[in-house]
Design a protein around this motif. Structure first.
Motif, mmCIF file in Angstrom:
data_model
loop_
_atom_site.group_PDB
_atom_site.id
_atom_site.type_symbol
_atom_site.label_atom_id
_atom_site.label_comp_id
_atom_site.label_asym_id
_atom_site.label_seq_id
_atom_site.Cartn_x
_atom_site.Cartn_y
_atom_site.Cartn_z
ATOM 1 N N ILE A 1 -41.075 4.031 79.642
ATOM 2 C CA ILE A 1 -39.758 3.979 79.447
ATOM 3 C C ILE A 1 -39.005 3.870 80.812
ATOM 4 C CG2 ILE A 1 -37.771 4.946 78.261
ATOM 5 C CD1 ILE A 1 -39.740 6.615 76.590
ATOM 6 N N VAL A 2 -38.399 2.720 81.036
ATOM 7 C CA VAL A 2 -37.543 2.586 82.193
ATOM 8 C C VAL A 2 -36.094 2.231 81.810
ATOM 9 C CG1 VAL A 2 -37.316 1.091 84.245
ATOM 10 C CG2 VAL A 2 -39.566 1.906 83.658
ATOM 11 N N ASP B 1 -45.222 0.790 74.592
ATOM 12 C CA ASP B 1 -46.288 1.819 73.974
ATOM 13 C C ASP B 1 -47.041 1.243 73.027
ATOM 14 O OD1 ASP B 1 -45.793 2.778 70.961
ATOM 15 O OD2 ASP B 1 -43.643 2.364 71.735
ATOM 16 N N PRO B 2 -48.147 1.739 72.654
ATOM 17 C CA PRO B 2 -49.219 1.112 72.022
ATOM 18 C C PRO B 2 -48.970 0.731 70.531
ATOM 19 C CG PRO B 2 -50.135 2.941 73.084
ATOM 20 C CD PRO B 2 -48.814 3.305 73.408
ATOM 21 N N GLN B 3 -47.878 1.439 69.666
ATOM 22 C CA GLN B 3 -47.664 1.411 68.390
ATOM 23 C C GLN B 3 -46.759 0.434 68.302
ATOM 24 O OE1 GLN B 3 -47.488 5.241 67.020
ATOM 25 N NE2 GLN B 3 -49.453 5.096 66.369
ATOM 26 N N SER B 4 -45.436 0.575 69.267
ATOM 27 C CA SER B 4 -44.036 -0.154 69.028
ATOM 28 C C SER B 4 -44.340 -1.630 69.785
ATOM 29 C CB SER B 4 -42.971 0.525 69.481
ATOM 30 O OG SER B 4 -42.910 1.758 68.906
ATOM 31 N N GLY B 5 -45.289 -1.755 70.691
ATOM 32 C CA GLY B 5 -45.397 -2.948 71.497
ATOM 33 C C GLY B 5 -44.406 -2.779 72.891
ATOM 34 N N HIS B 6 -44.094 -3.964 73.528
ATOM 35 C CA HIS B 6 -43.410 -4.118 74.707
ATOM 36 C C HIS B 6 -41.945 -4.751 74.529
ATOM 37 C CE1 HIS B 6 -43.542 -5.554 79.101
ATOM 38 N NE2 HIS B 6 -42.683 -4.478 79.100
ATOM 39 N N TYR B 7 -41.034 -3.994 74.935
ATOM 40 C CA TYR B 7 -39.667 -4.812 74.927
ATOM 41 C C TYR B 7 -38.895 -4.797 76.272
ATOM 42 C CZ TYR B 7 -39.790 -3.558 69.943
ATOM 43 O OH TYR B 7 -40.323 -3.636 68.653
ATOM 44 N N ILE B 8 -38.606 -5.946 76.768
ATOM 45 C CA ILE B 8 -38.415 -5.920 78.063
ATOM 46 C C ILE B 8 -36.740 -6.372 78.091
ATOM 47 C CG2 ILE B 8 -37.914 -7.503 80.228
ATOM 48 C CD1 ILE B 8 -41.151 -8.165 79.553
ATOM 49 N N ASP B 9 -35.998 -5.539 78.801
ATOM 50 C CA ASP B 9 -34.575 -5.705 78.737
ATOM 51 C C ASP B 9 -33.980 -5.498 77.159
ATOM 52 O OD1 ASP B 9 -32.160 -5.957 80.100
ATOM 53 O OD2 ASP B 9 -31.909 -8.039 79.726
ATOM 54 N N GLN B 10 -34.575 -4.273 76.630
ATOM 55 C CA GLN B 10 -33.990 -4.128 75.108
ATOM 56 C C GLN B 10 -32.616 -3.360 75.129
ATOM 57 O OE1 GLN B 10 -36.320 -1.202 72.959
ATOM 58 N NE2 GLN B 10 -35.898 -2.268 71.118
ATOM 59 N N TYR C 1 -32.416 -8.243 63.217
ATOM 60 C CA TYR C 1 -33.414 -7.572 64.256
ATOM 61 C C TYR C 1 -33.600 -6.241 64.095
ATOM 62 C CZ TYR C 1 -34.860 -6.353 69.069
ATOM 63 O OH TYR C 1 -35.498 -5.744 70.170
ATOM 64 N N VAL C 2 -34.818 -5.831 63.924
ATOM 65 C CA VAL C 2 -34.969 -4.431 63.605
ATOM 66 C C VAL C 2 -36.459 -3.997 64.342
ATOM 67 C CG1 VAL C 2 -35.709 -2.795 61.876
ATOM 68 C CG2 VAL C 2 -34.063 -4.567 61.404
ATOM 69 N N PRO C 3 -36.242 -3.676 65.659
ATOM 70 C CA PRO C 3 -37.367 -3.493 66.500
ATOM 71 C C PRO C 3 -38.221 -2.267 65.951
ATOM 72 C CG PRO C 3 -35.580 -2.481 67.485
ATOM 73 C CD PRO C 3 -35.047 -3.372 66.389
ATOM 74 N N ALA C 4 -39.706 -2.357 66.244
ATOM 75 C CA ALA C 4 -40.580 -1.036 65.836
ATOM 76 C C ALA C 4 -40.165 0.231 66.268
ATOM 77 C CB ALA C 4 -41.874 -1.500 66.180
ATOM 78 N N ASN C 5 -39.281 0.244 67.639
ATOM 79 C CA ASN C 5 -39.229 1.493 68.189
ATOM 80 C C ASN C 5 -37.750 2.048 67.707
ATOM 81 O OD1 ASN C 5 -37.703 -0.355 69.608
ATOM 82 N ND2 ASN C 5 -38.162 0.618 71.637
#
Length: 95
Positions: free
Chosen positions: A17-18, A34-43, A78-82
């Motif tokens: 998390i950055v 993270d391995p379960q939610s995936g990768h989000y850039i500039d969320q 838009y409903v992100p996994a995290n």
């Protein structure tokens, strides 16, 4: 008296998390992976009030309903996994 909540501990959580920037007093830009939610850039994460008990994903600090937190932006399209993760607002540096 000890409640059920007092017995709950934070689960080990593996995520990168950055906080990229604080865009406004109410929004953050976050890079999340993270391995379960995936990768989000500039969320975009928005400031709000915790409705459920949880733990801060940055510090592991307990979050109680009513605490000021940041959570990923969601809407009907838009409903992100995290979406259920939270950052305590007090843990976010405002340099």
């Amino acid at each position: 008296m000890i409640s059920d909540w007092d017995c709950i501990t934070a689960k080990p959580f593996i995520a990168r998390i950055v906080i990229v920037e604080m865009r406004t007093s109410q929004t953050l830009s976050v890079d999340w992976s993270d391995p379960q939610s995936g990768h989000y850039i500039d969320q975009i994460w928005r400031k709000g009030v915790a409705r459920t008990p949880s733990f801060c994903t940055l510090t592991g600090t307990r979050i109680r309903p009513g605490d000021s937190v940041f959570q990923p932006r969601t809407d009907e399209m838009y409903v992100p996994a995290n979406r259920d993760y939270m950052l305590l607002a007090a843990a976010v540096r405002k340099d």
